[in-house]
Design a protein around this motif. Sequence first.
Motif, PDB file in Angstrom:
ATOM      1  N   PHE A 115      33.807  56.569  38.533  1.00  0.00           N
ATOM      2  CA  PHE A 115      32.901  57.318  37.497  1.00  0.00           C
ATOM      3  C   PHE A 115      33.103  58.638  38.442  1.00  0.00           C
ATOM      4  N   VAL A 116      34.401  59.185  37.380  1.00  0.00           N
ATOM      5  CA  VAL A 116      34.417  61.007  38.305  1.00  0.00           C
ATOM      6  C   VAL A 116      34.418  61.604  36.551  1.00  0.00           C
ATOM      7  N   LEU A 117      34.722  62.646  38.038  1.00  0.00           N
ATOM      8  CA  LEU A 117      34.534  63.936  36.649  1.00  0.00           C
ATOM      9  C   LEU A 117      35.731  64.828  36.868  1.00  0.00           C
ATOM     10  N   LEU A 118      36.291  64.763  36.433  1.00  0.00           N
ATOM     11  CA  LEU A 118      37.472  65.757  36.208  1.00  0.00           C
ATOM     12  C   LEU A 118      37.669  66.985  35.568  1.00  0.00           C
ATOM     13  N   THR A 119      38.181  67.673  35.861  1.00  0.00           N
ATOM     14  CA  THR A 119      37.758  69.244  35.248  1.00  0.00           C
ATOM     15  C   THR A 119      40.012  69.518  35.216  1.00  0.00           C
ATOM     16  N   LEU A 120      39.475  69.809  33.969  1.00  0.00           N
ATOM     17  CA  LEU A 120      41.431  70.329  34.176  1.00  0.00           C
ATOM     18  C   LEU A 120      41.495  71.973  33.495  1.00  0.00           C
ATOM     19  N   MET A 121      41.881  72.587  34.552  1.00  0.00           N
ATOM     20  CA  MET A 121      42.108  74.168  34.407  1.00  0.00           C
ATOM     21  C   MET A 121      43.097  74.287  33.086  1.00  0.00           C
ATOM     22  N   PRO A 122      42.981  75.766  32.682  1.00  0.00           N
ATOM     23  CA  PRO A 122      43.786  76.246  31.853  1.00  0.00           C
ATOM     24  C   PRO A 122      45.207  75.753  31.203  1.00  0.00           C
ATOM     25  N   LYS A 137      37.142  58.144  28.427  1.00  0.00           N
ATOM     26  CA  LYS A 137      37.226  59.029  28.807  1.00  0.00           C
ATOM     27  C   LYS A 137      36.182  59.888  27.562  1.00  0.00           C
ATOM     28  N   TYR A 138      35.598  60.804  28.319  1.00  0.00           N
ATOM     29  CA  TYR A 138      34.473  61.085  27.223  1.00  0.00           C
ATOM     30  C   TYR A 138      34.698  62.794  27.286  1.00  0.00           C
ATOM     31  N   ILE A 139      34.917  63.583  26.792  1.00  0.00           N
ATOM     32  CA  ILE A 139      35.129  65.428  26.898  1.00  0.00           C
ATOM     33  C   ILE A 139      34.086  65.888  26.377  1.00  0.00           C
ATOM     34  N   LEU A 140      33.733  66.323  27.723  1.00  0.00           N
ATOM     35  CA  LEU A 140      32.329  66.945  27.966  1.00  0.00           C
ATOM     36  C   LEU A 140      32.418  68.747  27.407  1.00  0.00           C
ATOM     37  N   LYS A 141      33.771  68.826  27.876  1.00  0.00           N
ATOM     38  CA  LYS A 141      33.712  70.133  27.167  1.00  0.00           C
ATOM     39  C   LYS A 141      35.208  70.672  27.831  1.00  0.00           C
ATOM     40  N   GLY A 142      35.609  71.418  26.402  1.00  0.00           N
ATOM     41  CA  GLY A 142      36.988  72.141  26.120  1.00  0.00           C
ATOM     42  C   GLY A 142      38.432  71.220  25.107  1.00  0.00           C
ATOM     43  N   LYS A 143      39.265  71.373  24.987  1.00  0.00           N
ATOM     44  CA  LYS A 143      40.575  70.220  24.349  1.00  0.00           C
ATOM     45  C   LYS A 143      41.147  69.897  25.105  1.00  0.00           C
ATOM     46  N   VAL A 144      41.170  68.893  24.919  1.00  0.00           N
ATOM     47  CA  VAL A 144      42.567  67.992  25.650  1.00  0.00           C
ATOM     48  C   VAL A 144      43.487  66.909  24.704  1.00  0.00           C
ATOM     49  N   GLU A 145      44.893  67.275  24.663  1.00  0.00           N
ATOM     50  CA  GLU A 145      45.726  66.627  24.369  1.00  0.00           C
ATOM     51  C   GLU A 145      45.726  65.196  25.312  1.00  0.00           C
ATOM     52  N   TYR A 146      45.489  64.526  24.815  1.00  0.00           N
ATOM     53  CA  TYR A 146      46.282  63.041  25.608  1.00  0.00           C
ATOM     54  C   TYR A 146      47.054  61.971  25.108  1.00  0.00           C
ATOM     55  N   THR A 147      48.336  61.767  25.694  1.00  0.00           N
ATOM     56  CA  THR A 147      49.710  60.763  25.397  1.00  0.00           C
ATOM     57  C   THR A 147      49.315  59.751  26.042  1.00  0.00           C
ATOM     58  N   GLU A 176      41.721  77.269  26.154  1.00  0.00           N
ATOM     59  CA  GLU A 176      41.227  78.804  27.111  1.00  0.00           C
ATOM     60  C   GLU A 176      41.374  78.128  28.214  1.00  0.00           C
ATOM     61  N   THR A 177      40.403  77.426  27.929  1.00  0.00           N
ATOM     62  CA  THR A 177      39.011  77.349  29.031  1.00  0.00           C
ATOM     63  C   THR A 177      39.093  76.532  29.666  1.00  0.00           C
ATOM     64  N   GLU A 178      39.002  76.107  30.788  1.00  0.00           N
ATOM     65  CA  GLU A 178      38.490  74.898  31.550  1.00  0.00           C
ATOM     66  C   GLU A 178      37.905  73.504  30.762  1.00  0.00           C
ATOM     67  N   ALA A 179      38.445  72.766  30.887  1.00  0.00           N
ATOM     68  CA  ALA A 179      38.019  71.398  30.442  1.00  0.00           C
ATOM     69  C   ALA A 179      37.752  70.069  31.419  1.00  0.00           C
ATOM     70  N   GLN A 180      36.333  69.469  30.718  1.00  0.00           N
ATOM     71  CA  GLN A 180      35.513  68.683  31.738  1.00  0.00           C
ATOM     72  C   GLN A 180      35.726  67.073  30.729  1.00  0.00           C
ATOM     73  N   LEU A 181      35.896  66.401  31.735  1.00  0.00           N
ATOM     74  CA  LEU A 181      36.201  65.185  31.031  1.00  0.00           C
ATOM     75  C   LEU A 181      35.019  64.149  31.792  1.00  0.00           C
ATOM     76  N   LEU A 182      34.500  63.225  31.656  1.00  0.00           N
ATOM     77  CA  LEU A 182      33.563  62.277  32.700  1.00  0.00           C
ATOM     78  C   LEU A 182      34.676  61.013  32.299  1.00  0.00           C
ATOM     79  N   VAL A 183      34.731  60.431  33.105  1.00  0.00           N
ATOM     80  CA  VAL A 183      35.764  59.728  33.246  1.00  0.00           C
ATOM     81  C   VAL A 183      35.163  58.514  33.860  1.00  0.00           C
ATOM     82  N   LEU A 184      35.788  56.905  33.769  1.00  0.00           N
ATOM     83  CA  LEU A 184      35.028  55.630  33.758  1.00  0.00           C
ATOM     84  C   LEU A 184      36.487  54.756  34.211  1.00  0.00           C
ATOM     85  N   TYR A 185      36.785  54.592  35.525  1.00  0.00           N
ATOM     86  CA  TYR A 185      37.974  53.354  35.648  1.00  0.00           C
ATOM     87  C   TYR A 185      37.438  51.903  36.119  1.00  0.00           C
TER      88      TYR A 185
END
Length: 191
Positions: A115-122, A137-147, A176-185
Amino acid sequence: MKEDIIVQIMAKLKDIRKEKNITLQELAEAAGVTKGMLSQVENNRTIPSLTVFLSIIKSMHIDINDFFTDFNTPQSSKVIFKKAVQCKPFEKENTVGFHYKRIMSSTIDAYHVDFVLLTLMPNAQRASVQTDAFEFKYILKGKVEYTIGAEVFLMEAGDSIFFDATEPHNPKNVGETEAQLLVLYIFNAPK
């Protein structure tokens, strides 16, 4: 449940390699594996077979008994509890704007879960990667384009995705702000 022993082993391999100033390429050649495979092992994207693991240890001239000293052994309790201060940042690939923090890692039956918390800067993005696991992946905040492969998903807070991570994949913060994702591998545990 065995709490993060596998993660500790992979981190120790990487730390020893760096301490000995051995490049990924040098160790891969000495161990008879590809540089990509070794990178995936060090970055917790795959769990090596016992043969590959022993080859890596031998190639770094480490006594196997010495390697396994100082590991935090799992508790016998059926509950794993961690305080926030115990969740430590860690590094995966050389990326800019990707900040990983391990929340919990455990082996349950035939699976290793991380279980990982991933923060992506703008504007944070990286090249596509593949992981020998399933990912949630569960988006906690922000906008993420996932390919994932040829498909692109625009994700916002509250959205989630589950996929076979052997498919090339890549998140990109498009907000325009950081995005945060809860990740489970979810890895198959080594046999």
